[in-house]
Design a protein around this motif. Sequence first.
Motif, mmCIF file in Angstrom:
data_model
loop_
_atom_site.group_PDB
_atom_site.id
_atom_site.type_symbol
_atom_site.label_atom_id
_atom_site.label_comp_id
_atom_site.label_asym_id
_atom_site.label_seq_id
_atom_site.Cartn_x
_atom_site.Cartn_y
_atom_site.Cartn_z
ATOM 1 N N VAL A 1 1.145 -1.638 -0.126
ATOM 2 C CA VAL A 1 -0.162 0.058 0.061
ATOM 3 C C VAL A 1 0.911 1.261 0.177
ATOM 4 C CG1 VAL A 1 -2.290 -0.733 0.965
ATOM 5 C CG2 VAL A 1 -0.229 0.132 2.400
ATOM 6 N N SER A 2 2.106 1.263 0.471
ATOM 7 C CA SER A 2 2.893 2.369 0.731
ATOM 8 C C SER A 2 3.500 2.593 -1.092
ATOM 9 C CB SER A 2 4.020 2.398 1.713
ATOM 10 O OG SER A 2 5.190 1.128 1.255
ATOM 11 N N ARG A 3 3.287 2.199 -1.551
ATOM 12 C CA ARG A 3 4.202 2.116 -3.288
ATOM 13 C C ARG A 3 2.284 3.221 -4.203
ATOM 14 N NH1 ARG A 3 6.581 -3.246 -3.389
ATOM 15 N NH2 ARG A 3 6.505 -2.947 -1.681
ATOM 16 N N ILE A 4 0.871 2.341 -3.427
ATOM 17 C CA ILE A 4 0.477 3.057 -4.383
ATOM 18 C C ILE A 4 -0.994 3.908 -3.972
ATOM 19 C CG2 ILE A 4 -0.500 0.697 -4.731
ATOM 20 C CD1 ILE A 4 -2.594 0.604 -3.699
ATOM 21 N N THR A 5 -0.244 4.601 -2.866
ATOM 22 C CA THR A 5 -0.858 6.042 -2.609
ATOM 23 C C THR A 5 -0.538 7.197 -3.295
ATOM 24 O OG1 THR A 5 0.191 6.210 -0.525
ATOM 25 C CG2 THR A 5 -1.390 5.017 -0.130
ATOM 26 N N TRP A 6 -1.064 8.416 -3.198
ATOM 27 C CA TRP A 6 -0.352 9.175 -3.083
ATOM 28 C C TRP A 6 -0.666 10.653 -2.140
ATOM 29 C CZ3 TRP A 6 -1.134 14.897 -4.313
ATOM 30 C CH2 TRP A 6 -0.247 15.171 -4.307
ATOM 31 N N PRO A 7 0.376 11.198 -1.932
ATOM 32 C CA PRO A 7 2.095 10.859 -2.421
ATOM 33 C C PRO A 7 2.672 9.502 -1.704
ATOM 34 C CG PRO A 7 2.139 11.967 0.075
ATOM 35 C CD PRO A 7 0.620 12.361 -0.505
ATOM 36 N N THR A 8 2.962 9.214 -2.464
ATOM 37 C CA THR A 8 3.423 7.629 -1.660
ATOM 38 C C THR A 8 4.257 7.488 -0.788
ATOM 39 O OG1 THR A 8 6.116 7.673 -2.862
ATOM 40 C CG2 THR A 8 3.734 6.810 -4.446
ATOM 41 N N ILE A 9 4.200 6.507 0.421
ATOM 42 C CA ILE A 9 4.980 6.768 2.113
ATOM 43 C C ILE A 9 6.422 6.346 2.227
ATOM 44 C CG2 ILE A 9 4.310 6.020 4.323
ATOM 45 C CD1 ILE A 9 1.154 5.743 3.164
ATOM 46 N N THR A 10 6.704 7.411 2.788
ATOM 47 C CA THR A 10 8.349 7.061 3.367
ATOM 48 C C THR A 10 8.014 6.197 4.801
ATOM 49 O OG1 THR A 10 9.418 9.571 2.499
ATOM 50 C CG2 THR A 10 9.803 8.213 4.283
ATOM 51 N N THR A 11 8.848 5.306 4.463
ATOM 52 C CA THR A 11 9.084 3.810 5.467
ATOM 53 C C THR A 11 10.020 3.573 5.392
ATOM 54 O OG1 THR A 11 7.275 1.961 5.761
ATOM 55 C CG2 THR A 11 8.105 2.449 3.747
ATOM 56 N N VAL A 12 9.964 2.227 6.492
ATOM 57 C CA VAL A 12 11.309 1.538 6.454
ATOM 58 C C VAL A 12 10.779 0.573 5.860
ATOM 59 C CG1 VAL A 12 11.011 1.273 9.148
ATOM 60 C CG2 VAL A 12 13.369 0.842 8.210
ATOM 61 N N ARG A 13 11.762 -0.933 5.341
ATOM 62 C CA ARG A 13 11.417 -1.972 4.957
ATOM 63 C C ARG A 13 12.057 -2.924 5.751
ATOM 64 N NH1 ARG A 13 10.240 -4.964 1.254
ATOM 65 N NH2 ARG A 13 11.988 -6.755 0.468
ATOM 66 N N HIS B 1 17.599 -9.848 10.091
ATOM 67 C CA HIS B 1 17.259 -9.190 8.343
ATOM 68 C C HIS B 1 17.719 -8.314 8.388
ATOM 69 C CE1 HIS B 1 14.925 -13.145 7.142
ATOM 70 N NE2 HIS B 1 14.485 -13.315 9.019
ATOM 71 N N PRO B 2 17.781 -7.377 7.863
ATOM 72 C CA PRO B 2 18.228 -6.128 7.540
ATOM 73 C C PRO B 2 16.955 -5.251 7.559
ATOM 74 C CG PRO B 2 18.763 -6.112 5.082
ATOM 75 C CD PRO B 2 18.235 -8.226 6.302
ATOM 76 N N HIS B 3 16.967 -3.786 7.865
ATOM 77 C CA HIS B 3 15.836 -2.998 7.204
ATOM 78 C C HIS B 3 16.926 -2.170 6.338
ATOM 79 C CE1 HIS B 3 18.100 -1.965 10.770
ATOM 80 N NE2 HIS B 3 17.215 -0.256 10.008
ATOM 81 N N THR B 4 15.562 -1.224 5.937
ATOM 82 C CA THR B 4 16.381 -0.196 5.193
ATOM 83 C C THR B 4 15.073 0.626 5.297
ATOM 84 O OG1 THR B 4 16.431 -1.972 3.335
ATOM 85 C CG2 THR B 4 16.601 -0.081 2.971
ATOM 86 N N LEU B 5 15.403 2.204 4.991
ATOM 87 C CA LEU B 5 14.566 3.475 5.131
ATOM 88 C C LEU B 5 14.680 3.412 3.767
ATOM 89 C CD1 LEU B 5 13.693 5.651 7.207
ATOM 90 C CD2 LEU B 5 16.106 7.027 6.575
ATOM 91 N N ILE B 6 13.294 3.763 2.737
ATOM 92 C CA ILE B 6 12.520 4.046 1.863
ATOM 93 C C ILE B 6 11.920 5.355 1.370
ATOM 94 C CG2 ILE B 6 11.167 3.025 0.296
ATOM 95 C CD1 ILE B 6 12.830 0.681 0.346
ATOM 96 N N LEU B 7 12.705 5.785 1.521
ATOM 97 C CA LEU B 7 12.151 7.636 0.724
ATOM 98 C C LEU B 7 11.166 7.656 -0.313
ATOM 99 C CD1 LEU B 7 15.676 9.116 2.412
ATOM 100 C CD2 LEU B 7 14.131 8.691 3.387
ATOM 101 N N ARG B 8 9.920 7.982 0.336
ATOM 102 C CA ARG B 8 9.167 8.717 -0.521
ATOM 103 C C ARG B 8 9.158 9.651 -0.859
ATOM 104 N NH1 ARG B 8 7.562 3.161 -0.079
ATOM 105 N NH2 ARG B 8 8.372 1.516 -1.665
ATOM 106 N N GLU B 9 7.381 9.786 -1.411
ATOM 107 C CA GLU B 9 6.745 11.732 -1.185
ATOM 108 C C GLU B 9 6.587 12.221 -0.203
ATOM 109 O OE1 GLU B 9 5.733 10.805 -5.975
ATOM 110 O OE2 GLU B 9 4.530 10.354 -4.365
#
Lengths: 347, 347
Positions: A284-296, A325-333
Amino acid sequence: MSASVTRTTMMDVSRKAGVSLKTVSRVLNDEPNVREEVRLRVREAAEALNYHPNVLAQALVRRRSHLIGLVYENPSPSYVVELQMGVLERLRGERYRLVVIPVSSVAEHEQEIVGLLRSAALDGVVLAPPASDNPRILKDLTAAGIRFARIAPTRDVDLGPSNLIDDVSAAREVAQHLLDLGHRDIAVIQGDPTHASTAMRMKGYELAFAAAGARLSPDRIEQGLFTRDSGYAAAQRILSRSQRPTAILAQNDDMAVGALMAARERAVRVPDELSIAGFDDSEVSRITWPTITTVRQPVFEMAVSAADMVLAQLEHGDVRPRQDHPHTLILRESTGPVSPDRAKETA
Amino acid sequence: MSASVTRTTMMDVSRKAGVSLKTVSRVLNDEPNVREEVRLRVREAAEALNYHPNVLAQALVRRRSHLIGLVYENPSPSYVVELQMGVLERLRGERYRLVVIPVSSVAEHEQEIVGLLRSAALDGVVLAPPASDNPRILKDLTAAGIRFARIAPTRDVDLGPSNLIDDVSAAREVAQHLLDLGHRDIAVIQGDPTHASTAMRMKGYELAFAAAGARLSPDRIEQGLFTRDSGYAAAQRILSRSQRPTAILAQNDDMAVGALMAARERAVRVPDELSIAGFDDSEVSRITWPTITTVRQPVFEMAVSAADMVLAQLEHGDVRPRQDHPHTLILRESTGPVSPDRAKETA
DNA sequence: CTGAAAGCGCTAACAA
DNA sequence: TTGTTAGCGCTTTCAG
């Protein structure tokens, strides 16, 4: 009507092939010590009779149902989907099947759960939070002889094979990101308090704040339940205050989506007037607008690994005690610098 | 290490209680004809020994695994989630468990599928499309004595208990909606061609066009696969044409979301410059921006009903042969009137 | 290389 | 009201 009144059994095959039961069994299980000619004869007889082994009978005597359970508590559909897909991915091509065991409230039913699993004849289970964090369940499972692997536990990591993510650091990093953008008045939407990760993530937020010399105000913290609706409601409370925060940290993506909808409803522009960050990097974090900054959080991979740990125990008895398991900060809009005027206020 | 080397059995209980096996069986299954005193004694013995029946042995002799399968093909996660939740809803509180059976391509594996189900010892299965539409599978299932219920089949509706939705009318209604808004140059993103509903929905679109005296241009039809990515790709092709359509009809919501993202990427404003309509009313259609106009297909309810039909056959042998389910046009933000200048062109 | 016999743990007839 | 005796359909010693 009723299709198979009497199914064809190994007996039928053995009679038709003119051999003993045991020989049929040997052929069907690819065991050695059968003449090639006999092997063929048995195969043909089985084929001709459209024979299919009764898996329940096999299961009874082999003490293997080939059933793997996935235990989870309801919260976020996207999380559950990834979990399932991961387990299914590992099970693909194996004889094992996936039985889904949704549990309404692990906290309330902790004593009944293993009974439930036992009554499902499971060989092993993959435990998602919060079951993966429940010592009582781990104990009962061990006592019942049901193999298991844990997903994202936060404590007693040596109580069973575990797939770990560093919740605290992950949370610290998203919080850090908002702080770096200049935000100081940040609200938090917490997850279900019965999930230990809720406290872990909170701790991560606090560490980031402390490092930035900032402070997380208690009345900026709202309770959520990891559901979109709860995130929406929490955001409504947050946004109805006279003084609005400049950013919201939601403890998962579904709640972040809820917050986004609340903001939209009030015509609060994201990220210009309000930054929103989530947690999980779910679909869901990829299909909203704006897309959502999150941590994977690699839920899929953790599920694959957990399923693998269960199979490993079942098949050769050995266990990898833990997997990080690694996490990753994902910067979006959905996150941006704090607006200049608001920055001034707190400066 | 290994917890239960030898599990306690009914024998142990019978010895401890000083009664016969059968008496223990009677007590444990709440059968009549046992003195209250004896009943109590057996209960205590079972309790003291921490006895748990071996469900595999029960399953073998009762010819009931209490396992229900859900067969589906991958396409849209949101669809699958609703499906599962529906089945689980009906199974809640029952002894039956849900085994998920994802199938990569029903069309390619139709002959192996029932073997797969048989080897899972399922008592019954809920068939989602396209398996629900596959005569070969229905036939094999019947031959194997596995009960089933169908979700959204499009043909041979009497070949087994079916849960129906009127795909044609539903599709006609969404198309109608766009036509009513003045759109004439409309593109279509089709679903997976191996799913029969793809053709049904197409037919519905055509009916609406015919009624409006309009025509669906073949080169406006793009192939998709019910996945978001396929919808995105199809929309890219559509939008890269020199002459852009004023609206897109996507055959499910996931593809509509993909189309929405493609439009956003090209800075095409929805719905001002382009209307987009989906199909399903799945979760995602409510969280995008703009939210997506769609036609609701009660997947959850169909799944509940299908599970109910399976249980009914298993428990009392009777079957409701079919159940119709209503669809509803859901107007949201992604569709709007055609812009005046474009309307003129085709006038 | 092959087979007879003894279970796995439970339920179901049929006596007692 | 209770117990005895057969199985369910398969695997597994252990002889031959």
